[in-house]
Design a protein around this motif. Structure first.
Motif, PDB file in Angstrom:
ATOM      1  N   SER A  47      -3.241 -10.726   4.684  1.00  0.00           N
ATOM      2  CA  SER A  47      -3.978 -11.106   3.347  1.00  0.00           C
ATOM      3  C   SER A  47      -5.561 -10.333   4.152  1.00  0.00           C
ATOM      4  CB  SER A  47      -4.000 -12.210   2.700  1.00  0.00           C
ATOM      5  OG  SER A  47      -4.388 -11.192   1.101  1.00  0.00           O
ATOM      6  N   THR A  91     -10.702  -3.035  -3.161  1.00  0.00           N
ATOM      7  CA  THR A  91      -9.561  -3.159  -3.103  1.00  0.00           C
ATOM      8  C   THR A  91      -9.110  -2.128  -4.361  1.00  0.00           C
ATOM      9  OG1 THR A  91      -9.024  -5.115  -4.294  1.00  0.00           O
ATOM     10  CG2 THR A  91      -8.537  -5.384  -1.466  1.00  0.00           C
ATOM     11  N   SER A 120      -1.869 -10.203  -4.506  1.00  0.00           N
ATOM     12  CA  SER A 120      -0.929 -10.502  -2.752  1.00  0.00           C
ATOM     13  C   SER A 120      -2.213  -8.696  -2.621  1.00  0.00           C
ATOM     14  CB  SER A 120       0.506 -10.107  -3.116  1.00  0.00           C
ATOM     15  OG  SER A 120       0.690  -9.272  -2.244  1.00  0.00           O
ATOM     16  N   LEU A 121      -2.077  -8.266  -1.182  1.00  0.00           N
ATOM     17  CA  LEU A 121      -2.938  -7.409  -0.846  1.00  0.00           C
ATOM     18  C   LEU A 121      -1.931  -6.421  -0.447  1.00  0.00           C
ATOM     19  CD1 LEU A 121      -5.701  -6.142   0.318  1.00  0.00           C
ATOM     20  CD2 LEU A 121      -4.693  -7.285   2.777  1.00  0.00           C
ATOM     21  N   ALA A 122      -1.049  -6.832  -0.087  1.00  0.00           N
ATOM     22  CA  ALA A 122       0.484  -5.855  -0.235  1.00  0.00           C
ATOM     23  C   ALA A 122       0.293  -4.342  -1.173  1.00  0.00           C
ATOM     24  CB  ALA A 122       1.829  -6.649  -0.416  1.00  0.00           C
ATOM     25  N   TYR A 123      -0.255  -4.908  -2.280  1.00  0.00           N
ATOM     26  CA  TYR A 123       0.064  -3.976  -2.944  1.00  0.00           C
ATOM     27  C   TYR A 123      -1.203  -3.107  -3.529  1.00  0.00           C
ATOM     28  CZ  TYR A 123       3.923  -6.386  -4.318  1.00  0.00           C
ATOM     29  OH  TYR A 123       5.574  -7.353  -4.714  1.00  0.00           O
ATOM     30  N   TYR A 124      -2.249  -2.849  -3.011  1.00  0.00           N
ATOM     31  CA  TYR A 124      -3.750  -1.996  -3.127  1.00  0.00           C
ATOM     32  C   TYR A 124      -3.648  -1.780  -1.162  1.00  0.00           C
ATOM     33  CZ  TYR A 124      -3.842  -4.753  -7.158  1.00  0.00           C
ATOM     34  OH  TYR A 124      -3.596  -4.942  -8.034  1.00  0.00           O
ATOM     35  N   ARG A 177      -4.148  -2.506   8.511  1.00  0.00           N
ATOM     36  CA  ARG A 177      -4.466  -4.355   7.609  1.00  0.00           C
ATOM     37  C   ARG A 177      -3.416  -5.245   8.810  1.00  0.00           C
ATOM     38  NH1 ARG A 177      -3.494  -1.147   2.141  1.00  0.00           N
ATOM     39  NH2 ARG A 177      -2.576  -3.963   1.816  1.00  0.00           N
ATOM     40  N   ASP A 178      -3.459  -6.362   7.654  1.00  0.00           N
ATOM     41  CA  ASP A 178      -2.023  -7.143   8.367  1.00  0.00           C
ATOM     42  C   ASP A 178      -1.705  -7.898   7.182  1.00  0.00           C
ATOM     43  OD1 ASP A 178      -0.993  -9.218   8.605  1.00  0.00           O
ATOM     44  OD2 ASP A 178      -1.956  -9.817  11.161  1.00  0.00           O
ATOM     45  N   ASP A 179      -1.585  -7.480   5.842  1.00  0.00           N
ATOM     46  CA  ASP A 179      -0.699  -7.794   5.098  1.00  0.00           C
ATOM     47  C   ASP A 179      -0.118  -9.218   4.864  1.00  0.00           C
ATOM     48  OD1 ASP A 179       0.310  -4.498   3.592  1.00  0.00           O
ATOM     49  OD2 ASP A 179      -1.517  -5.509   3.491  1.00  0.00           O
ATOM     50  N   SER A 193      -1.450   0.924   1.218  1.00  0.00           N
ATOM     51  CA  SER A 193      -0.349  -0.256   1.256  1.00  0.00           C
ATOM     52  C   SER A 193       0.604   0.033   1.157  1.00  0.00           C
ATOM     53  CB  SER A 193      -0.967  -0.947  -0.534  1.00  0.00           C
ATOM     54  OG  SER A 193       0.229   0.520  -1.143  1.00  0.00           O
ATOM     55  N   GLY A 235      -8.026  -7.429   6.139  1.00  0.00           N
ATOM     56  CA  GLY A 235      -8.024  -6.074   6.536  1.00  0.00           C
ATOM     57  C   GLY A 235      -9.041  -5.875   7.443  1.00  0.00           C
TER      58      GLY A 235
END
Length: 125
Positions: free
Chosen positions: A76, A97, A27-31, A71-73, A52, A78
């Protein structure tokens, strides 16, 4: 975990390109996301990064005012919008990341564990 950078190419000075970094496997949202570049014979350079949680951004002095990171989580992904490109922007651009992006100091590169394969940007007339 896979990062795929794309969008590079040949562009004339003053032109624009938009790089994308597709992230899969976590999950990209945490990075934080970082963009780096390396030209032949030169050391790797920090271009930009974005946090993030709070969306804090950082830009290297050489690209400030010309490049925009986003970014667009949900997707996923950037992005790095590059405008007013100069010949000195020619390099291989990498996305990565990590955990943090400081607005004054940028990314702690040692924390950036996952890297894409790079995309070539050439600015030439």
């Amino acid at each position: 975990v896979q990062l795929q950078a794309s969008g590079g190419g040949l562009v004339q000075p003053g032109g624009s390109l938009r790089l994308s970094c597709a992230v899969s496997g976590f999950s990209l949202a945490y990075y934080a996301i970082g963009w780096f570049r390396q030209a032949p014979g030169k050391e790797r350079e920090v271009v930009s990064c974005i946090n993030s949680s709070d969306g804090v951004t950082y830009y290297g002095d050489s690209v400030k005012g010309r490049f925009t990171i986003s970014r667009d989580d949900a997707k996923s992904a950037g992005y790095l919008q590059m405008n007013s490109l100069k010949p000195e922007d020619t390099a291989v651009y990498y996305c990565a990341t990590g955990y943090t992006c400081d607005s004054d100091y940028g990314p702690d590169v040692n924390e950036y564990d996952y890297w894409g394969q790079g995309t070539q940007v050439t600015v030439s007339s």
